[in-house]
Motif scaffolding. Structure first.
Motif, PDB file in Angstrom:
ATOM      1  N   PHE A   1       0.843  -1.198   0.000  1.00 55.29           N
ATOM      2  CA  PHE A   1       0.000   0.000   0.000  1.00 55.29           C
ATOM      3  C   PHE A   1       0.876   1.246   0.000  1.00 55.29           C
ATOM      4  O   PHE A   1       1.956   1.263   0.578  1.00 55.29           O
ATOM      5  CB  PHE A   1      -0.900   0.023   1.244  1.00 55.29           C
ATOM      6  CG  PHE A   1      -1.887  -1.101   1.275  1.00 55.29           C
ATOM      7  CD1 PHE A   1      -3.139  -0.950   0.711  1.00 55.29           C
ATOM      8  CD2 PHE A   1      -1.551  -2.312   1.848  1.00 55.29           C
ATOM      9  CE1 PHE A   1      -4.050  -1.987   0.718  1.00 55.29           C
ATOM     10  CE2 PHE A   1      -2.454  -3.366   1.872  1.00 55.29           C
ATOM     11  CZ  PHE A   1      -3.704  -3.205   1.296  1.00 55.29           C
ATOM     12  N   ARG A   2       0.362   2.286  -0.658  1.00 61.71           N
ATOM     13  CA  ARG A   2       1.015   3.595  -0.634  1.00 61.71           C
ATOM     14  C   ARG A   2       0.088   4.555   0.080  1.00 61.71           C
ATOM     15  O   ARG A   2      -1.107   4.293   0.237  1.00 61.71           O
ATOM     16  CB  ARG A   2       1.320   4.088  -2.047  1.00 61.71           C
ATOM     17  CG  ARG A   2       0.083   4.392  -2.875  1.00 61.71           C
ATOM     18  CD  ARG A   2       0.463   4.920  -4.253  1.00 61.71           C
ATOM     19  NE  ARG A   2      -0.697   5.083  -5.099  1.00 61.71           N
ATOM     20  CZ  ARG A   2      -1.525   6.122  -5.077  1.00 61.71           C
ATOM     21  NH1 ARG A   2      -1.314   7.117  -4.244  1.00 61.71           N
ATOM     22  NH2 ARG A   2      -2.560   6.176  -5.886  1.00 61.71           N
ATOM     23  N   LYS A   3       0.642   5.672   0.499  1.00 56.56           N
ATOM     24  CA  LYS A   3      -0.169   6.696   1.156  1.00 56.56           C
ATOM     25  C   LYS A   3      -0.869   7.503   0.076  1.00 56.56           C
ATOM     26  O   LYS A   3      -0.232   8.101  -0.792  1.00 56.56           O
ATOM     27  CB  LYS A   3       0.714   7.608   2.006  1.00 56.56           C
ATOM     28  CG  LYS A   3      -0.090   8.546   2.887  1.00 56.56           C
ATOM     29  CD  LYS A   3       0.769   9.528   3.637  1.00 56.56           C
ATOM     30  CE  LYS A   3       1.677   8.848   4.632  1.00 56.56           C
ATOM     31  NZ  LYS A   3       2.395   9.822   5.484  1.00 56.56           N
ATOM     32  N   GLY A   4      -2.199   7.520   0.092  1.00 54.91           N
ATOM     33  CA  GLY A   4      -2.980   8.274  -0.880  1.00 54.91           C
ATOM     34  C   GLY A   4      -3.269   9.678  -0.385  1.00 54.91           C
ATOM     35  O   GLY A   4      -2.796  10.097   0.674  1.00 54.91           O
TER      36      GLY A   4
ATOM     37  N   GLY B   1      -3.814  10.775   3.249  1.00 53.61           N
ATOM     38  CA  GLY B   1      -3.132   9.809   4.101  1.00 53.61           C
ATOM     39  C   GLY B   1      -3.723   8.418   4.120  1.00 53.61           C
ATOM     40  O   GLY B   1      -3.219   7.543   4.813  1.00 53.61           O
ATOM     41  N   ASP B   2      -4.809   8.201   3.373  1.00 49.57           N
ATOM     42  CA  ASP B   2      -5.428   6.876   3.349  1.00 49.57           C
ATOM     43  C   ASP B   2      -4.548   5.890   2.587  1.00 49.57           C
ATOM     44  O   ASP B   2      -4.011   6.222   1.531  1.00 49.57           O
ATOM     45  CB  ASP B   2      -6.799   6.926   2.681  1.00 49.57           C
ATOM     46  CG  ASP B   2      -7.800   7.738   3.478  1.00 49.57           C
ATOM     47  OD1 ASP B   2      -7.658   7.773   4.716  1.00 49.57           O
ATOM     48  OD2 ASP B   2      -8.702   8.327   2.864  1.00 49.57           O
ATOM     49  N   PRO B   3      -4.399   4.646   3.087  1.00 54.47           N
ATOM     50  CA  PRO B   3      -3.609   3.654   2.371  1.00 54.47           C
ATOM     51  C   PRO B   3      -4.349   3.156   1.133  1.00 54.47           C
ATOM     52  O   PRO B   3      -5.536   2.843   1.200  1.00 54.47           O
ATOM     53  CB  PRO B   3      -3.419   2.537   3.397  1.00 54.47           C
ATOM     54  CG  PRO B   3      -4.501   2.713   4.385  1.00 54.47           C
ATOM     55  CD  PRO B   3      -4.884   4.164   4.367  1.00 54.47           C
ATOM     56  N   LEU B   4      -3.647   3.107   0.005  1.00 59.03           N
ATOM     57  CA  LEU B   4      -4.225   2.634  -1.253  1.00 59.03           C
ATOM     58  C   LEU B   4      -3.397   1.467  -1.778  1.00 59.03           C
ATOM     59  O   LEU B   4      -2.168   1.520  -1.769  1.00 59.03           O
ATOM     60  CB  LEU B   4      -4.222   3.753  -2.296  1.00 59.03           C
ATOM     61  CG  LEU B   4      -5.022   5.003  -1.954  1.00 59.03           C
ATOM     62  CD1 LEU B   4      -4.791   6.080  -3.008  1.00 59.03           C
ATOM     63  CD2 LEU B   4      -6.502   4.658  -1.851  1.00 59.03           C
ATOM     64  N   PRO B   5      -4.063   0.395  -2.250  1.00 56.33           N
ATOM     65  CA  PRO B   5      -3.310  -0.744  -2.768  1.00 56.33           C
ATOM     66  C   PRO B   5      -2.563  -0.373  -4.040  1.00 56.33           C
ATOM     67  O   PRO B   5      -3.063   0.377  -4.873  1.00 56.33           O
ATOM     68  CB  PRO B   5      -4.380  -1.792  -3.039  1.00 56.33           C
ATOM     69  CG  PRO B   5      -5.646  -1.027  -3.198  1.00 56.33           C
ATOM     70  CD  PRO B   5      -5.504   0.207  -2.357  1.00 56.33           C
TER      71      PRO B   5
ATOM     72  N   HIS C   1       2.051  -5.115   8.080  1.00 58.89           N
ATOM     73  CA  HIS C   1       3.000  -4.146   8.621  1.00 58.89           C
ATOM     74  C   HIS C   1       2.594  -2.768   8.126  1.00 58.89           C
ATOM     75  O   HIS C   1       2.214  -2.598   6.971  1.00 58.89           O
ATOM     76  CB  HIS C   1       4.423  -4.469   8.148  1.00 58.89           C
ATOM     77  CG  HIS C   1       5.439  -3.491   8.655  1.00 58.89           C
ATOM     78  ND1 HIS C   1       5.957  -3.565   9.925  1.00 58.89           N
ATOM     79  CD2 HIS C   1       6.010  -2.415   8.069  1.00 58.89           C
ATOM     80  CE1 HIS C   1       6.808  -2.572  10.090  1.00 58.89           C
ATOM     81  NE2 HIS C   1       6.862  -1.856   8.988  1.00 58.89           N
ATOM     82  N   GLY C   2       2.680  -1.779   9.001  1.00 60.28           N
ATOM     83  CA  GLY C   2       2.351  -0.409   8.614  1.00 60.28           C
ATOM     84  C   GLY C   2       0.859  -0.197   8.484  1.00 60.28           C
ATOM     85  O   GLY C   2       0.058  -0.931   9.049  1.00 60.28           O
ATOM     86  N   ARG C   3       0.513   0.818   7.690  1.00 60.56           N
ATOM     87  CA  ARG C   3      -0.902   1.173   7.527  1.00 60.56           C
ATOM     88  C   ARG C   3      -1.525   0.387   6.396  1.00 60.56           C
ATOM     89  O   ARG C   3      -1.091   0.461   5.261  1.00 60.56           O
ATOM     90  CB  ARG C   3      -1.027   2.667   7.229  1.00 60.56           C
ATOM     91  CG  ARG C   3      -0.663   3.509   8.447  1.00 60.56           C
ATOM     92  CD  ARG C   3      -1.275   4.865   8.449  1.00 60.56           C
ATOM     93  NE  ARG C   3      -2.708   4.798   8.275  1.00 60.56           N
ATOM     94  CZ  ARG C   3      -3.431   5.772   7.734  1.00 60.56           C
ATOM     95  NH1 ARG C   3      -2.844   6.872   7.317  1.00 60.56           N
ATOM     96  NH2 ARG C   3      -4.720   5.665   7.613  1.00 60.56           N
ATOM     97  N   ILE C   4      -2.550  -0.378   6.738  1.00 63.15           N
ATOM     98  CA  ILE C   4      -3.354  -1.065   5.736  1.00 63.15           C
ATOM     99  C   ILE C   4      -4.821  -0.837   6.101  1.00 63.15           C
ATOM    100  O   ILE C   4      -5.153  -0.694   7.277  1.00 63.15           O
ATOM    101  CB  ILE C   4      -3.052  -2.573   5.635  1.00 63.15           C
ATOM    102  CG1 ILE C   4      -3.432  -3.308   6.912  1.00 63.15           C
ATOM    103  CG2 ILE C   4      -1.587  -2.814   5.280  1.00 63.15           C
ATOM    104  CD1 ILE C   4      -3.423  -4.805   6.757  1.00 63.15           C
ATOM    105  N   PRO C   5      -5.689  -0.743   5.098  1.00 63.68           N
ATOM    106  CA  PRO C   5      -7.109  -0.548   5.410  1.00 63.68           C
ATOM    107  C   PRO C   5      -7.723  -1.837   5.960  1.00 63.68           C
ATOM    108  O   PRO C   5      -7.137  -2.924   5.844  1.00 63.68           O
ATOM    109  CB  PRO C   5      -7.718  -0.177   4.055  1.00 63.68           C
ATOM    110  CG  PRO C   5      -6.798  -0.762   3.048  1.00 63.68           C
ATOM    111  CD  PRO C   5      -5.434  -0.747   3.669  1.00 63.68           C
TER     112      PRO C   5
END
Length: 85
Positions: free
Chosen positions: A14-17, A20-24, A73-77
């Motif tokens: 995921f990247r930060k959209g 700040g929302d995580p996007l696949p 790991h990290g931010r995932i939705p």
């Protein structure tokens, strides 16, 4: 007769959209659960988040269902936000 679901293993970075929302970024296949976890673990420093999943896949439609988190790991939705990724 309906084709039975098959078990697949996938890794989703995921990247930060915007906002700040995580996007696949992409869905990467893995041949085993161990392989999926290993790949996800190796990607953890390069992405805002990464997760390895076990999913049931309909071979006729490519639809994935019943995701089970193997590693994150990290931010995932939440799973229901990107289950169709």
């Amino acid at each position: 007769m309906r084709t039975p679901y098959t078990i697949r293993f996938i890794v989703v970075p995921f990247r930060k959209g915007a906002g700040g929302d995580p996007l696949p970024i992409e869905v990467r296949p893995a041949s085993t659960s161990f392989g999926a976890v290993r790949v996800a673990h190796s990607m953890r420093e390069r992405h805002a988040g990464v997760a390895a999943y076990e999913v049931q896949m309909d071979p006729e439609t490519g639809t994935m269902d019943s995701p089970k988190v193997l590693f994150q790991h990290g931010r995932i939705p939440a799973i229901d936000e990107h289950a169709a990724a």
